[in-house]
Design a protein around this motif. Structure first.
Motif, PDB file in Angstrom:
ATOM      1  N   TYR A 111       2.060   8.739   5.491  1.00  0.00           N
ATOM      2  CA  TYR A 111       1.986   8.835   4.036  1.00  0.00           C
ATOM      3  C   TYR A 111       1.070   7.779   3.417  1.00  0.00           C
ATOM      4  CZ  TYR A 111       5.680  12.331   4.057  1.00  0.00           C
ATOM      5  OH  TYR A 111       6.401  13.491   4.265  1.00  0.00           O
ATOM      6  N   ILE A 112       1.210   6.548   3.856  1.00  0.00           N
ATOM      7  CA  ILE A 112       0.450   5.468   3.230  1.00  0.00           C
ATOM      8  C   ILE A 112      -0.957   5.340   3.819  1.00  0.00           C
ATOM      9  CG2 ILE A 112       0.368   2.979   2.813  1.00  0.00           C
ATOM     10  CD1 ILE A 112       3.447   3.009   2.800  1.00  0.00           C
ATOM     11  N   GLN A 113      -1.042   5.170   5.146  1.00  0.00           N
ATOM     12  CA  GLN A 113      -2.346   4.918   5.760  1.00  0.00           C
ATOM     13  C   GLN A 113      -3.227   6.169   5.835  1.00  0.00           C
ATOM     14  OE1 GLN A 113      -1.980   2.723   9.494  1.00  0.00           O
ATOM     15  NE2 GLN A 113      -0.153   1.663   8.736  1.00  0.00           N
ATOM     16  N   ASN A 114      -2.660   7.289   6.269  1.00  0.00           N
ATOM     17  CA  ASN A 114      -3.473   8.493   6.462  1.00  0.00           C
ATOM     18  C   ASN A 114      -3.737   9.262   5.170  1.00  0.00           C
ATOM     19  OD1 ASN A 114      -3.536   7.859   9.158  1.00  0.00           O
ATOM     20  ND2 ASN A 114      -2.034   9.402   9.776  1.00  0.00           N
ATOM     21  N   TRP A 115      -2.707   9.370   4.325  1.00  0.00           N
ATOM     22  CA  TRP A 115      -2.817  10.217   3.131  1.00  0.00           C
ATOM     23  C   TRP A 115      -2.972   9.431   1.839  1.00  0.00           C
ATOM     24  CZ3 TRP A 115       2.075  13.162   5.105  1.00  0.00           C
ATOM     25  CH2 TRP A 115       1.719  13.947   6.221  1.00  0.00           C
ATOM     26  N   GLY A 116      -2.783   8.124   1.894  1.00  0.00           N
ATOM     27  CA  GLY A 116      -2.949   7.308   0.697  1.00  0.00           C
ATOM     28  C   GLY A 116      -1.867   7.523  -0.346  1.00  0.00           C
ATOM     29  N   LEU A 117      -0.694   7.943   0.090  1.00  0.00           N
ATOM     30  CA  LEU A 117       0.426   8.171  -0.830  1.00  0.00           C
ATOM     31  C   LEU A 117       1.330   6.950  -0.786  1.00  0.00           C
ATOM     32  CD1 LEU A 117       1.243  11.871   0.222  1.00  0.00           C
ATOM     33  CD2 LEU A 117      -0.336  11.071  -1.553  1.00  0.00           C
ATOM     34  N   THR A 118       1.463   6.254  -1.899  1.00  0.00           N
ATOM     35  CA  THR A 118       2.212   4.990  -1.904  1.00  0.00           C
ATOM     36  C   THR A 118       3.391   4.959  -2.874  1.00  0.00           C
ATOM     37  OG1 THR A 118       0.700   4.046  -3.545  1.00  0.00           O
ATOM     38  CG2 THR A 118       0.169   3.668  -1.213  1.00  0.00           C
ATOM     39  N   THR A 119       3.404   5.819  -3.876  1.00  0.00           N
ATOM     40  CA  THR A 119       4.476   5.792  -4.866  1.00  0.00           C
ATOM     41  C   THR A 119       5.485   6.898  -4.609  1.00  0.00           C
ATOM     42  OG1 THR A 119       3.370   7.252  -6.450  1.00  0.00           O
ATOM     43  CG2 THR A 119       2.848   4.911  -6.570  1.00  0.00           C
ATOM     44  N   VAL A 120       6.650   6.732  -5.181  1.00  0.00           N
ATOM     45  CA  VAL A 120       7.706   7.740  -5.043  1.00  0.00           C
ATOM     46  C   VAL A 120       7.231   9.088  -5.581  1.00  0.00           C
ATOM     47  CG1 VAL A 120      10.031   8.388  -5.808  1.00  0.00           C
ATOM     48  CG2 VAL A 120       9.550   6.029  -5.145  1.00  0.00           C
ATOM     49  N   ASP A 121       6.529   9.066  -6.709  1.00  0.00           N
ATOM     50  CA  ASP A 121       6.017  10.298  -7.313  1.00  0.00           C
ATOM     51  C   ASP A 121       5.043  11.028  -6.397  1.00  0.00           C
ATOM     52  OD1 ASP A 121       7.502   9.768  -9.519  1.00  0.00           O
ATOM     53  OD2 ASP A 121       5.850   9.198 -10.813  1.00  0.00           O
ATOM     54  N   GLN A 122       4.318  10.276  -5.586  1.00  0.00           N
ATOM     55  CA  GLN A 122       3.337  10.884  -4.680  1.00  0.00           C
ATOM     56  C   GLN A 122       3.970  11.343  -3.371  1.00  0.00           C
ATOM     57  OE1 GLN A 122       0.675   7.541  -4.353  1.00  0.00           O
ATOM     58  NE2 GLN A 122      -0.673   8.265  -5.992  1.00  0.00           N
TER      59      GLN A 122
END
Length: 215
Positions: free
Chosen positions: A168-179
């Motif tokens: 989620y964070i490294q590969n997709w750049g999703l860091t927030t709960v909403d994302q």
């Protein structure tokens, strides 16, 4: 005889200032009080709006409800929450905390996902799979009824942190709960994304304020 020019004098007559009466003083005080109340209301609204942003900055996060950053709850507090909800993972607070530090993810979010997915391991398949987040099974990984299965709670904790950190964070750049949640628990998979998001954020806020129980 020549005319004598008269000097033009400024008018020395001044209008008397009206005296302050009781009724006018009362009206003035009402206006002042109302203005102050409105100002306080606006200030309170600004503070409530900015608080999540300021808190996240102080906690090392880059934005509101950003899962990355330093822990905002202690290992002891996690144990208190697990005990309160009679979790089969009771006493594992230090492991949940340490994994958060290792993967740079605030353990408050891991605990919130644990609560949302299985009521701290007391409901559903989690009591068998030892899974913090009910992660779907993948080839080459032990599974139970379509979900990843672990031998211990510690293994389940770390696999959830690893998934959020690497995918989620490294590969997709999703860091927030909403994302994260629309991908993690989408509506198309019989979930309620909006309810899930609000629940996680509410729980994190409540625990950060020192409340063990989620009312």
């Amino acid at each position: 005889m020549p005319r004598v020019k008269r000097r033009a004098y400024r008018a020395t007559y001044r209008k008397k200032r009206p005296r302050m009466t009781f009724s006018s003083a009362f009206r003035l005080s009402v206006v002042v009080v109302a203005s102050v109340a409105i100002g306080i209301g606006i200030l309170s609204l600004l503070i409530s709006t900015l608080t999540p942003h300021l808190a996240s900055r102080l906690n090392g996060s880059a934005g509101p409800y950003n899962v990355t950053g330093k822990p905002t709850i202690s290992a002891g507090f996690i144990n208190s929450v697990l005990d309160h909800y009679h979790s089969p993972a009771h006493g594992k607070g230090q492991a949940l905390y340490d994994d958060g530090v290792k993967y740079d993810i605030d353990p408050a979010y891991a605990l919130a996902f644990f609560m949302q997915e299985s009521q701290m391991g007391t409901q559903g398949v989690a009591s068998v799979t030892h899974s913090l987040g009910n992660i779907r099974s993948t080839p080459g990984h032990p599974s139970y009824h379509g979900y990843r299965k672990y031998d211990t709670w510690e293994e389940g904790f770390e696999d959830w942190y690893r998934l959020i950190s690497q995918e989620y964070i490294q590969n997709w750049g999703l860091t927030t709960v909403d994302q994260i949640i629309p991908v993690y628990a989408p509506n198309s998979d019989n979930n309620n994304e909006e309810q899930y998001i609000s629940s996680v954020e509410y729980m994190v806020n409540r625990w950060r304020n020192g409340y063990v129980e989620i009312s």
